[in-house]
Design a protein around this motif. Structure first.
Motif, PDB file in Angstrom:
ATOM      1  N   LEU A 121     -19.773  14.689 -24.814  1.00 54.99           N
ATOM      2  CA  LEU A 121     -20.134  13.418 -24.160  1.00 54.99           C
ATOM      3  C   LEU A 121     -21.330  13.640 -23.238  1.00 54.99           C
ATOM      4  O   LEU A 121     -21.381  14.635 -22.526  1.00 54.99           O
ATOM      5  CB  LEU A 121     -18.939  12.925 -23.321  1.00 54.99           C
ATOM      6  CG  LEU A 121     -19.200  11.665 -22.487  1.00 54.99           C
ATOM      7  CD1 LEU A 121     -19.212  10.420 -23.381  1.00 54.99           C
ATOM      8  CD2 LEU A 121     -18.132  11.504 -21.405  1.00 54.99           C
ATOM      9  N   ASN A 122     -22.266  12.697 -23.291  1.00 56.80           N
ATOM     10  CA  ASN A 122     -23.403  12.771 -22.365  1.00 56.80           C
ATOM     11  C   ASN A 122     -23.310  11.643 -21.348  1.00 56.80           C
ATOM     12  O   ASN A 122     -23.255  10.477 -21.721  1.00 56.80           O
ATOM     13  CB  ASN A 122     -24.719  12.670 -23.153  1.00 56.80           C
ATOM     14  CG  ASN A 122     -25.896  12.564 -22.197  1.00 56.80           C
ATOM     15  OD1 ASN A 122     -26.317  11.472 -21.825  1.00 56.80           O
ATOM     16  ND2 ASN A 122     -26.392  13.694 -21.768  1.00 56.80           N
ATOM     17  N   ILE A 123     -23.285  12.015 -20.072  1.00 55.72           N
ATOM     18  CA  ILE A 123     -23.341  11.014 -19.002  1.00 55.72           C
ATOM     19  C   ILE A 123     -24.655  11.229 -18.256  1.00 55.72           C
ATOM     20  O   ILE A 123     -24.966  12.355 -17.849  1.00 55.72           O
ATOM     21  CB  ILE A 123     -22.191  11.202 -17.979  1.00 55.72           C
ATOM     22  CG1 ILE A 123     -20.819  11.183 -18.642  1.00 55.72           C
ATOM     23  CG2 ILE A 123     -22.295  10.160 -16.860  1.00 55.72           C
ATOM     24  CD1 ILE A 123     -20.212   9.838 -18.874  1.00 55.72           C
ATOM     25  N   THR A 124     -25.413  10.166 -18.101  1.00 52.25           N
ATOM     26  CA  THR A 124     -26.686  10.236 -17.373  1.00 52.25           C
ATOM     27  C   THR A 124     -26.676   9.145 -16.305  1.00 52.25           C
ATOM     28  O   THR A 124     -26.240   8.024 -16.574  1.00 52.25           O
ATOM     29  CB  THR A 124     -27.862   9.984 -18.344  1.00 52.25           C
ATOM     30  OG1 THR A 124     -27.866  11.018 -19.331  1.00 52.25           O
ATOM     31  CG2 THR A 124     -29.198   9.980 -17.628  1.00 52.25           C
ATOM     32  N   GLY A 125     -27.146   9.498 -15.114  1.00 52.28           N
ATOM     33  CA  GLY A 125     -27.252   8.488 -14.056  1.00 52.28           C
ATOM     34  C   GLY A 125     -28.706   8.199 -13.763  1.00 52.28           C
ATOM     35  O   GLY A 125     -29.524   9.120 -13.712  1.00 52.28           O
ATOM     36  N   ILE A 126     -29.036   6.919 -13.586  1.00 48.91           N
ATOM     37  CA  ILE A 126     -30.390   6.595 -13.136  1.00 48.91           C
ATOM     38  C   ILE A 126     -30.322   5.660 -11.941  1.00 48.91           C
ATOM     39  O   ILE A 126     -29.424   4.825 -11.834  1.00 48.91           O
ATOM     40  CB  ILE A 126     -31.288   5.999 -14.257  1.00 48.91           C
ATOM     41  CG1 ILE A 126     -30.816   4.623 -14.701  1.00 48.91           C
ATOM     42  CG2 ILE A 126     -31.389   6.925 -15.437  1.00 48.91           C
ATOM     43  CD1 ILE A 126     -31.781   3.984 -15.715  1.00 48.91           C
ATOM     44  N   ASP A 127     -31.260   5.846 -11.039  1.00 52.29           N
ATOM     45  CA  ASP A 127     -31.302   5.014  -9.836  1.00 52.29           C
ATOM     46  C   ASP A 127     -32.749   4.863  -9.396  1.00 52.29           C
ATOM     47  O   ASP A 127     -33.552   5.788  -9.544  1.00 52.29           O
ATOM     48  CB  ASP A 127     -30.494   5.656  -8.699  1.00 52.29           C
ATOM     49  CG  ASP A 127     -30.142   4.651  -7.620  1.00 52.29           C
ATOM     50  OD1 ASP A 127     -29.012   4.123  -7.633  1.00 52.29           O
ATOM     51  OD2 ASP A 127     -31.019   4.357  -6.765  1.00 52.29           O
ATOM     52  N   VAL A 128     -33.057   3.710  -8.824  1.00 52.56           N
ATOM     53  CA  VAL A 128     -34.420   3.467  -8.347  1.00 52.56           C
ATOM     54  C   VAL A 128     -34.812   4.471  -7.268  1.00 52.56           C
ATOM     55  O   VAL A 128     -35.994   4.803  -7.109  1.00 52.56           O
ATOM     56  CB  VAL A 128     -34.568   2.013  -7.820  1.00 52.56           C
ATOM     57  CG1 VAL A 128     -33.717   1.780  -6.582  1.00 52.56           C
ATOM     58  CG2 VAL A 128     -36.009   1.664  -7.526  1.00 52.56           C
ATOM     59  N   SER A 129     -33.829   4.973  -6.554  1.00 52.03           N
ATOM     60  CA  SER A 129     -34.120   5.911  -5.469  1.00 52.03           C
ATOM     61  C   SER A 129     -34.146   7.348  -5.991  1.00 52.03           C
ATOM     62  O   SER A 129     -33.116   7.891  -6.410  1.00 52.03           O
ATOM     63  CB  SER A 129     -33.067   5.778  -4.366  1.00 52.03           C
ATOM     64  OG  SER A 129     -33.170   6.868  -3.483  1.00 52.03           O
TER      65      SER A 129
END
Ligand SMILES: C[S@@+](CC[C@H](N)C(=O)[O-])C[C@H]1O[C@@H](n2cnc3c(N)ncnc32)[C@H](O)[C@@H]1O
Length: 171
Positions: free
Chosen positions: A89-97
């Protein structure tokens, strides 16, 4: 005395208008903004994960993007609870900061986090595509550009990844 407030609220809205100074907020807040470390264990996230587990086999979900992941506490929960059920499983997080993404990398080194502004960065050619987008407590901050938000978010999905649109939970 520092010119920076240590109250995270001061960086978000002022007089009803979105300030959106998320980088400074993550740098200077004395509390964990929005108490993300605690709310990641709330009943709402329990429910999201239960729903997700239910749909996993039917939709063959192997990659999840936690969009607006902040400090990545929910991404980490998704990783620990879903990865035993899905090989690789691949979990990726993205955030403007980028500050939040950097802190999230330190807190959860087994997960990939990136500083991305979903509204204004050119993500059309980003190679990373996902089976599912998870969006928790972000819509408040993109509401004035909701149409743009959803059209850009859609480009992060693999072809056919829109099979579970209800998984973009309102919040
Ligand atoms: C209330 S926090 C929620 C964090 C996390 N989803 C959680 O529930 O713990 C909202 C997050 O949305 C992020 N955000 C706001 N506008 C964004 C944008 N245009 N692109 C990506 N992230 C954004 C903020 O930086 C902040 O970390």
């Amino acid at each position: 005395m520092s010119k920076f407030s240590d109250d995270y609220h001061d960086y978000v809205f002022k007089n009803g208008k979105l300030l959106g100074q998320f980088d400074d907020m993550y740098r200077h807040s004395k509390e964990v903004p929005w108490h993300q470390d605690k709310t990641a264990n709330s009943l709402f996230v329990d429910l999201d994960i239960a729903i997700l587990k239910h749909f996993l086999p039917e939709f063959n979900i192997r990659s999840i993007c936690d969009l607006g992941c902040g400090l990545g506490y929910v991404s980490a929960r998704l990783h620990s609870e879903i990865s035993p059920l899905v090989a690789e499983l691949n979990i990726t997080g993205i955030d403007v900061s980028t500050e939040a993404a950097a802190q999230a990398c330190l807190l959860h080194p087994h997960i990939n986090f990136f500083g991305v502004n979903i509204l204004h960065d050119d993500i059309s050619s980003w190679e990373r595509k996902f089976d599912l987008l998870y969006v928790k407590d972000v819509l408040w901050y993109v509401a004035q550009d909701a149409k743009l938000f959803f059209s850009k978010a859609k480009t992060l999905l693999k072809r056919g990844g829109g099979a579970l649109p209800a998984a973009i939970r309102a919040g």
